[in-house]
Enzyme design. Structure first.
Site, PDB file in Angstrom:
ATOM      1  N   HIS A 105     -12.455 -17.314  34.881  1.00  0.00           N
ATOM      2  CA  HIS A 105     -12.629 -18.891  35.111  1.00  0.00           C
ATOM      3  C   HIS A 105     -11.644 -19.651  34.854  1.00  0.00           C
ATOM      4  CE1 HIS A 105     -14.274 -22.857  35.561  1.00  0.00           C
ATOM      5  NE2 HIS A 105     -13.845 -23.072  34.077  1.00  0.00           N
ATOM      6  N   HIS A 129      -8.102 -24.409  28.459  1.00  0.00           N
ATOM      7  CA  HIS A 129      -8.913 -25.555  28.596  1.00  0.00           C
ATOM      8  C   HIS A 129     -10.481 -25.201  27.831  1.00  0.00           C
ATOM      9  CE1 HIS A 129     -10.775 -24.073  32.513  1.00  0.00           C
ATOM     10  NE2 HIS A 129     -11.724 -24.758  32.144  1.00  0.00           N
ATOM     11  N   GLU A 133     -13.724 -25.357  23.115  1.00  0.00           N
ATOM     12  CA  GLU A 133     -15.005 -25.605  23.363  1.00  0.00           C
ATOM     13  C   GLU A 133     -15.679 -24.369  22.867  1.00  0.00           C
ATOM     14  OE1 GLU A 133     -17.548 -26.920  27.174  1.00  0.00           O
ATOM     15  OE2 GLU A 133     -15.709 -27.713  27.188  1.00  0.00           O
ATOM     16  N   ASP A 134     -15.547 -23.109  23.540  1.00  0.00           N
ATOM     17  CA  ASP A 134     -16.348 -22.008  23.559  1.00  0.00           C
ATOM     18  C   ASP A 134     -16.000 -20.869  22.614  1.00  0.00           C
ATOM     19  OD1 ASP A 134     -17.845 -23.368  25.609  1.00  0.00           O
ATOM     20  OD2 ASP A 134     -16.553 -22.208  27.369  1.00  0.00           O
ATOM     21  N   ASP A 194     -11.407 -27.363  37.480  1.00  0.00           N
ATOM     22  CA  ASP A 194     -12.572 -26.945  36.577  1.00  0.00           C
ATOM     23  C   ASP A 194     -13.671 -27.151  37.211  1.00  0.00           C
ATOM     24  OD1 ASP A 194     -13.896 -25.702  34.183  1.00  0.00           O
ATOM     25  OD2 ASP A 194     -14.599 -27.770  33.955  1.00  0.00           O
TER      26      ASP A 194
END
Length: 762
Positions: A105, A129, A133-134, A194
């Protein structure tokens, strides 16, 4: 910008290439040059093998590096290598719902941006990016390894946690992202890429989730892509949303495109050859391409024109080297082919608000014979033509992404906010206004709904202030919007406007290029009208008015409407001034008998007129003189007279319509001139906006100038305007201009005029 994904509207895969969505079922036109397609499965296998040897570019990122070097031959790829190593190691073991390794991704997002020409810092941030967050990567780590700019971009696109924000997580994430975009527009570039890749692979989601994501994309992200000028992302997002939300119409449009691609004749190709010949003969170096319309564009044309013909499925694109060549191409096309004049637009001289520049025109392709009328063809087809330079084309496709790093400018040219934060020097005006009103949004729901409404206004106008500065406003904006755009909440005191020098109500809709002068009241207690909400189109105006209304609720028992309240306030303000005129007659008449008082009152009423009439000398000995009420002549007006019954002479201003009427009737004129006396009586009209204490201020200004008010009438307010009629007595006619100036200087009064001669009806 290409990837293989499952199309939510059809069972087979959809291959996307370039700025528009392509379909494998559609015949491939040999004129279109396809880009190399990224293979996510190959990237996935490369990612599972782990990073390459130190200082060697990993195989998985080789395709991205190749595309990046095509736009930036001198780019330093070491930053990309290190970013990929961190992203791959952080996401290792994570899988997408499509079954691919998660690292595919960020790789696909980075490739999309690389194909649009994004610079290295943006690509580095796009690789990282999702790490904060993950994964366990922190923003501090990103700053230490890649610098503050990359950290800022990664933070800008990082979502807020639902655990902390609940249902407000999505709107608050977008608010955070827009604020970051105001400081660096590259944040939104990464978000758009994205979302594009997520939309390409949305087929693995549940239908209801597909629809929810598609609606947000339609309402928020596609308008943002349009405003940032990133047409390559906007058009593909539109097609993907179209396929999800309108599958039947999408399938029908697809059938139309397939049917057209199988046609034997191609009017676009034939016209392109003709254009190439014309330009070659003229010695203009140009590249002529056929630009097929994407699905949504074909659908819109079909709804507008009904039956589609071959020329409706695309446009011609002419690319040249210099701006002047654009107009040279235009001249040759309009000379050698049949132009459709109504289709011409010059977006080079006047660029769109999203940086777009191009010349738009159209030429007719008649079936037979020549047509030089310049109107839309009836027997043939109309071929649309876009003319631009290669640089304009790059900006038209990539928008702000083509501008590169906004902080590559010299430090002295970089903008800094008042609080010391940096401000993106490429920030467009609409984004600055959005950032201003979002601060006033009281809650996430208001922000979210207002954001969608704001972004739905897809055209801007520019209006000028009297000082030459400009205001950017959405199409359809009114003077109310202009007031709040210029003054913020101080616009509550706005009492009117002049548009192009003419008085206008605040509800007046502004047009591109108008000059707007806003008239502000001086009373600190001024307040906005609740009716303004009906005419406010910008979020800044609506939020400011709504916030004032919320803190000033209307009493439940108040029966009068706002206009009645304004009138009552005006009457109350006038009453003391009117009362102050009464003692002049009352004291004198108090001791007289009723009949005497009536006669005295009549004498007082007639006295000023009689004195002024006596000042008019007529060339008819023994005749009494009357001043005409239709035009109220005063010295030094040029006047004339006419004899009436009873041996009197009525005096008129020479421009009075009654004069012409009586001349036509054969009535003889009587010469009239003014005597030595200077006293005069005159009727004045004042136009004002309703506000408290207006009449008290106005009558005080008149008294200071020595005017004696004989009579006064105030009409009920209409659309916040009040009309006054005053008959005043002046000791000297020369004081009249000063009196009118003093009245105009009263806040809220926008015009004062003498009673004009009234035209007589037949």
């Amino acid at each position: 910008m290409s990837a293989e994904a499952t199309n939510p509207a059809s069972p087979g895969p959809v291959v996307t290439s370039g700025p528009a969505t392509a379909d494998p079922a559609l015949p491939t036109a040999p004129r279109r040059k396809a880009r190399a397609r990224i293979d996510l499965r190959r990237l996935g296998r490369a990612a599972l093998l782990g990073p390459a040897a130190r200082d060697r570019l990993p195989d998985a990122i080789g395709h991205v590096a190749e595309v990046h070097r095509a736009h930036h031959p001198d780019a330093d790829l070491e930053l990309l290598r290190r970013a990929y190593v961190l992203a791959e190691s952080s996401h290792r073991g994570q899988m997408r719902k499509s079954g691919e390794p998660y690292i595919t991704h960020p790789l696909a997002v980075t490739l999309i941006l690389a194909e649009l020409g994004a610079e290295t810092t943006t690509l580095t941030a796009s690789l990282l990016h999702d790490t904060v967050e993950d994964t366990d990567v922190t923003l501090d780590q990103v700053r230490e390894q890649f610098g503050e700019e990359v950290r800022f971009l990664v933070d800008g696109v990082t979502k807020l946690e639902k655990v902390d924000y609940g249902a407000a997580a999505e709107p608050e994430t977008f608010r955070k992202m827009l604020v970051a975009t105001g400081n660096d527009v590259r944040v939104m570039s990464i978000k758009l890429a994205d979302r594009l890749h997520n939309m390409r692979t949305l087929g693995v989601m549940r239908p209801e989730k597909q629809a929810r994501i598609a609606k947000v994309t339609r309402d928020v992200l596609i308008p943002l892509a349009e405003r940032l000028g990133v047409q390559a992302l906007k058009t593909e997002l539109e097609d993907l949303v179209f396929a999800i939300l309108h599958p039947e119409e999408y399938a029908h449009t697809r059938e139309l495109i397939v049917a057209n691609a199988s046609r034997a004749d191609d009017p676009l190709a034939e016209t392109a050859d003709a254009v190439r010949t014309v330009l070659r003969d003229a010695g203009i170096q140009a590249e002529v391409l056929i630009r097929p319309r994407h699905f949504v564009s074909v659908h819109r044309v079909a709804r507008k024109r009904g039956r589609l013909r071959g020329a409706d499925f695309g446009r011609l694109l002419v690319l040249v080297n210099e701006d002047a060549d654009c107009y040279g191409v235009l001249g040759e096309l309009h000379t050698c082919l049949t132009p459709v004049v109504s289709e011409f637009k010059d977006f080079i001289a006047v660029p769109k608000f999203n940086l777009y520049q191009s010349l738009h025109t159209a030429v007719a392709r008649p079936r037979s014979g020549a047509d030089t009328s310049g109107s839309a063809p009836t027997g043939g087809q109309m071929i649309e033509v876009l003319i631009r330079t290669h640089q304009m084309h790059k900006v038209a496709e990539a928008g702000v992404i083509a501008l590169g790093n906004p902080y590559a400018l010299p430090p002295e040219e970089q903008a800094v906010a008042g609080d010391g934060e940096r401000v993106d020097p490429t920030r467009p005006g609409w984004l600055s206004r959005l950032l201003d009103w979002q601060e006033a949004a009281p809650d996430p729901d208001t922000f979210w709904s207002t954001l969608r409404e704001d972004l739905a206004q897809d055209r801007e106008i520019t209006v000028f202030r009297p000082d030459g500065k400009t205001l950017g406003l959405p199409d359809g904006a009114t003077c109310v919007d202009a007031a709040y755009a210029q003054y913020g909440e101080d616009a509550h005191a706005c009492i009117g406007a002049r548009v192009n020098g003419r008085l206008a109500t605040l509800s007046t809709v502004l047009r591109d290029g108008d000059t707007v002068q806003l008239l502000m009241g001086q009373d600190p207690a001024s307040e906005p009208s609740r009716e303004w909400l009906e005419h406010a189109h910008t979020p800044a105006a609506r939020i400011a008015i709504q916030r004032w209304i919320a803190t000033h609720p209307v009493p439940a028992a108040a029966p009068e409407d706002e206009q009645t309240q304004v009138l009552q306030a005006s009457e109350a303000a006038f009453r003391p001034a009117a009362d102050s005129l009464a003692p002049r007659n009352t004291a004198r008449n108090a001791s007289r008998a009723p009949a005497d008082r009536l006669a005295a009152a009549q004498a007082d009423e007639a006295g000023p007129t009689a004195r002024l009439a006596a000042n008019a000398v007529v060339d008819q000995p023994g005749a009494s003189v009357r001043l005409a009420g239709c035009c109220t002549p005063v010295p030094p007006d040029e006047v004339t007279g006419f004899a009436v019954r009873g041996g009197a002479v009525t005096v008129h201003r020479v421009e009075c319509p009654a004069v012409e009427r009586m001349k036509l009737a054969g009535r003889p004129e009587v010469g009239v001139r003014w005597g030595d006396a200077t006293e005069c009586r005159v009727t004045l009209f004042a136009e004002s906006f309703g506000r408290p204490h207006l009449l008290a201020d106005l009558t005080e200004a008149m008294a200071v100038e020595g005017a004696e008010i004989v009579s006064a009438t105030v009409e009920p307010p209409s659309r916040q305007r009040v009309r006054h009629t005053y008959t005043v007595q002046l000791p000297d006619a020369a004081h009249l201009p000063a009196l009118m100036r003093a009245m105009r200087n009263v806040p809220g009064v926008y015009d004062v005029s003498r009673a004009q001669p009234q035209a007589l009806e037949d």
